[in-house]
Design an enzyme around this catalytic site. Structure first.
Site, PDB file in Angstrom:
ATOM      1  N   GLY A 174       0.785  -1.234   0.000  1.00 33.83           N
ATOM      2  CA  GLY A 174       0.000   0.000   0.000  1.00 33.83           C
ATOM      3  C   GLY A 174       0.815   1.282   0.000  1.00 33.83           C
ATOM      4  O   GLY A 174       0.315   2.336   0.395  1.00 33.83           O
TER       5      GLY A 174
ATOM      6  N   ASP B 203      -4.061  -5.028 -18.561  1.00 30.54           N
ATOM      7  CA  ASP B 203      -3.061  -4.020 -18.962  1.00 30.54           C
ATOM      8  C   ASP B 203      -3.258  -3.528 -20.392  1.00 30.54           C
ATOM      9  O   ASP B 203      -2.311  -3.015 -21.003  1.00 30.54           O
ATOM     10  CB  ASP B 203      -1.621  -4.553 -18.783  1.00 30.54           C
ATOM     11  CG  ASP B 203      -1.296  -4.846 -17.328  1.00 30.54           C
ATOM     12  OD1 ASP B 203      -1.845  -4.173 -16.444  1.00 30.54           O
ATOM     13  OD2 ASP B 203      -0.497  -5.763 -17.077  1.00 30.54           O
TER      14      ASP B 203
ATOM     15  N   HIS C 201       0.833   0.640 -13.803  1.00 30.20           N
ATOM     16  CA  HIS C 201       1.601  -0.573 -14.086  1.00 30.20           C
ATOM     17  C   HIS C 201       3.081  -0.189 -14.191  1.00 30.20           C
ATOM     18  O   HIS C 201       3.410   0.810 -14.830  1.00 30.20           O
ATOM     19  CB  HIS C 201       1.114  -1.214 -15.394  1.00 30.20           C
ATOM     20  CG  HIS C 201       1.829  -2.479 -15.703  1.00 30.20           C
ATOM     21  ND1 HIS C 201       1.533  -3.667 -15.069  1.00 30.20           N
ATOM     22  CD2 HIS C 201       2.859  -2.740 -16.535  1.00 30.20           C
ATOM     23  CE1 HIS C 201       2.349  -4.617 -15.519  1.00 30.20           C
ATOM     24  NE2 HIS C 201       3.165  -4.069 -16.412  1.00 30.20           N
TER      25      HIS C 201
ATOM     26  N   ILE D  91     -10.493  -7.594 -12.740  1.00 33.53           N
ATOM     27  CA  ILE D  91     -11.771  -6.890 -12.600  1.00 33.53           C
ATOM     28  C   ILE D  91     -12.776  -7.557 -13.551  1.00 33.53           C
ATOM     29  O   ILE D  91     -12.501  -7.671 -14.753  1.00 33.53           O
ATOM     30  CB  ILE D  91     -11.624  -5.392 -13.004  1.00 33.53           C
ATOM     31  CG1 ILE D  91     -10.411  -4.750 -12.307  1.00 33.53           C
ATOM     32  CG2 ILE D  91     -12.904  -4.614 -12.725  1.00 33.53           C
ATOM     33  CD1 ILE D  91     -10.503  -4.622 -10.825  1.00 33.53           C
TER      34      ILE D  91
ATOM     35  N   ASN E  32      -5.395   2.248 -13.808  1.00 38.95           N
ATOM     36  CA  ASN E  32      -4.436   1.355 -13.167  1.00 38.95           C
ATOM     37  C   ASN E  32      -3.038   1.929 -13.360  1.00 38.95           C
ATOM     38  O   ASN E  32      -2.768   2.602 -14.347  1.00 38.95           O
ATOM     39  CB  ASN E  32      -4.515  -0.029 -13.843  1.00 38.95           C
ATOM     40  CG  ASN E  32      -3.531  -1.034 -13.261  1.00 38.95           C
ATOM     41  OD1 ASN E  32      -3.372  -1.135 -12.044  1.00 38.95           O
ATOM     42  ND2 ASN E  32      -2.841  -1.771 -14.133  1.00 38.95           N
TER      43      ASN E  32
ATOM     44  N   GLU F 243       6.393   6.207 -10.267  1.00 42.43           N
ATOM     45  CA  GLU F 243       4.947   5.915 -10.151  1.00 42.43           C
ATOM     46  C   GLU F 243       4.290   6.867  -9.160  1.00 42.43           C
ATOM     47  O   GLU F 243       3.191   7.354  -9.385  1.00 42.43           O
ATOM     48  CB  GLU F 243       4.729   4.491  -9.618  1.00 42.43           C
ATOM     49  CG  GLU F 243       5.084   3.392 -10.583  1.00 42.43           C
ATOM     50  CD  GLU F 243       4.820   2.025  -9.962  1.00 42.43           C
ATOM     51  OE1 GLU F 243       3.767   1.824  -9.334  1.00 42.43           O
ATOM     52  OE2 GLU F 243       5.685   1.145 -10.093  1.00 42.43           O
TER      53      GLU F 243
ATOM     54  N   LEU G 190      -4.242  -7.049  -7.010  1.00 39.43           N
ATOM     55  CA  LEU G 190      -3.897  -8.270  -7.730  1.00 39.43           C
ATOM     56  C   LEU G 190      -5.110  -9.170  -7.920  1.00 39.43           C
ATOM     57  O   LEU G 190      -5.149 -10.296  -7.444  1.00 39.43           O
ATOM     58  CB  LEU G 190      -2.762  -9.007  -6.999  1.00 39.43           C
ATOM     59  CG  LEU G 190      -1.487  -8.183  -6.828  1.00 39.43           C
ATOM     60  CD1 LEU G 190      -0.426  -8.982  -6.107  1.00 39.43           C
ATOM     61  CD2 LEU G 190      -0.960  -7.664  -8.164  1.00 39.43           C
TER      62      LEU G 190
HETATM   63  C1  GAR Z   1       3.141  -0.886  -7.669  1.00 33.73           C
HETATM   64  O1  GAR Z   1       4.487  -0.790  -8.023  1.00 33.73           O
HETATM   65  C2  GAR Z   1       2.291  -1.109  -8.909  1.00 33.73           C
HETATM   66  O2  GAR Z   1       2.823  -0.543 -10.041  1.00 33.73           O
HETATM   67  C3  GAR Z   1       2.302  -2.592  -9.027  1.00 33.73           C
HETATM   68  O3  GAR Z   1       2.185  -3.054  -7.713  1.00 33.73           O
HETATM   69  C4  GAR Z   1       2.899  -2.143  -6.864  1.00 33.73           C
HETATM   70  C5  GAR Z   1       2.064  -1.880  -5.620  1.00 33.73           C
HETATM   71  O4  GAR Z   1       2.858  -1.552  -4.540  1.00 33.73           O
HETATM   72  N1  GAR Z   1       1.219  -3.038  -9.847  1.00 33.73           N
HETATM   73  C6  GAR Z   1       1.336  -3.988 -10.770  1.00 33.73           C
HETATM   74  O5  GAR Z   1       2.369  -4.596 -10.958  1.00 33.73           O
HETATM   75  C7  GAR Z   1       0.066  -4.250 -11.556  1.00 33.73           C
HETATM   76  N2  GAR Z   1       0.298  -5.135 -12.648  1.00 33.73           N
HETATM   77  P1  GAR Z   1       2.209  -1.047  -3.176  1.00 33.73           P
HETATM   78  O6  GAR Z   1       1.314  -2.142  -2.628  1.00 33.73           O
HETATM   79  O7  GAR Z   1       3.361  -0.753  -2.240  1.00 33.73           O
HETATM   80  O8  GAR Z   1       1.413   0.177  -3.490  1.00 33.73           O
END
Ligand code: GAR
Length: 185
Positions: free
Chosen positions: A15, A141, A100, A84, A98, A170, A81
């Site tokens: 999170g 994606d 990515h 949807i 989203n 990000e 994860l």
């Molecule tokens: C983020 O880096 C996001 O880009 C990735 O999960 C991480 C969440 O981290 N998402 C994906 O890979 C989606 N395919 P967090 O739980 O620390 O926010």
């Protein structure tokens, strides 16, 4: 009807992205009004600490009802994860985004998340990595790209060191884009 731009954040992991969205609310003028998690995770603890209503469920009818009850205008997937379901994608079309951790369409699709993505970037010998904010469609994606941020790959990068820089990118990009969508851009 509430005029505040209410967003819901869906998360499954640590999170840190949710945290950045919470910390950036005042700067960009939106409100995290609901957090949805599909399992026990640190993201739920962060939401509780910030006094944000949190729903832990895998039931999409319940989620849909709660989104309406909280007058949500935008759903942000931040490390969520789960796939949807199509009917949610349709019902909330243009209102789900989203983040990515790659320059889509490269290194996306089912099973591509977390460190696996940067392992794939290095294995492919890419010179550039980065992240993408995109609309969510039924194809994993595969929705329309809204914005990307490029991170140069360095010759001594490991998947971990690259992932750290991509995650920094990000966290800059995502709140900015929420602010832009709020403004109707
Ligand atoms: C983020 O880096 C996001 O880009 C990735 O999960 C991480 C969440 O981290 N998402 C994906 O890979 C989606 N395919 P967090 O739980 O620390 O926010």
């Amino acid at each position: 009807m509430n005029d505040t731009f209410h967003i819901a954040v869906f998360a499954s992991g640590t999170g840190t992205t949710l945290q950045r969205l919470i910390d950036s609310q005042d700067r960009y003028g939106y409100r995290v009004a609901l957090v949805v998690v599909n399992r026990e995770c640190m993201a739920a603890d962060r939401a509780a600490k910030a006094h944000i209503p949190t729903l832990q469920t895998k039931d999409w009818e319940t989620i849909d009802n709660s989104l309406r009850a909280h007058e949500i205008k935008l759903i942000v997937l931040a490390g969520f994860l789960a796939i949807i379901p199509n009917w949610i994608c349709k019902k909330w079309e243009g209102q789900i985004i989203n983040i990515h951790p790659s320059l889509l369409p490269k290194h996306g699709g089912k099973g591509m998340y977390g460190i696996r993505v940067q392992e794939a970037v290095l294995a492919a010998g890419d010179k550039e990595a980065g992240c993408t904010v995109h609309y969510v469609s039924a194809e994993v994606d595969g929705g329309r790209i809204i914005a990307q941020s490029v991170v140069e790959v360095q010759s001594n990068d490991t998947p971990q060191s690259l992932a750290e820089r991509v995650q920094q990118a990000e966290k800059q990009l995502l709140p900015q884009i929420v602010g832009r969508l709020k403004a109707g851009d």
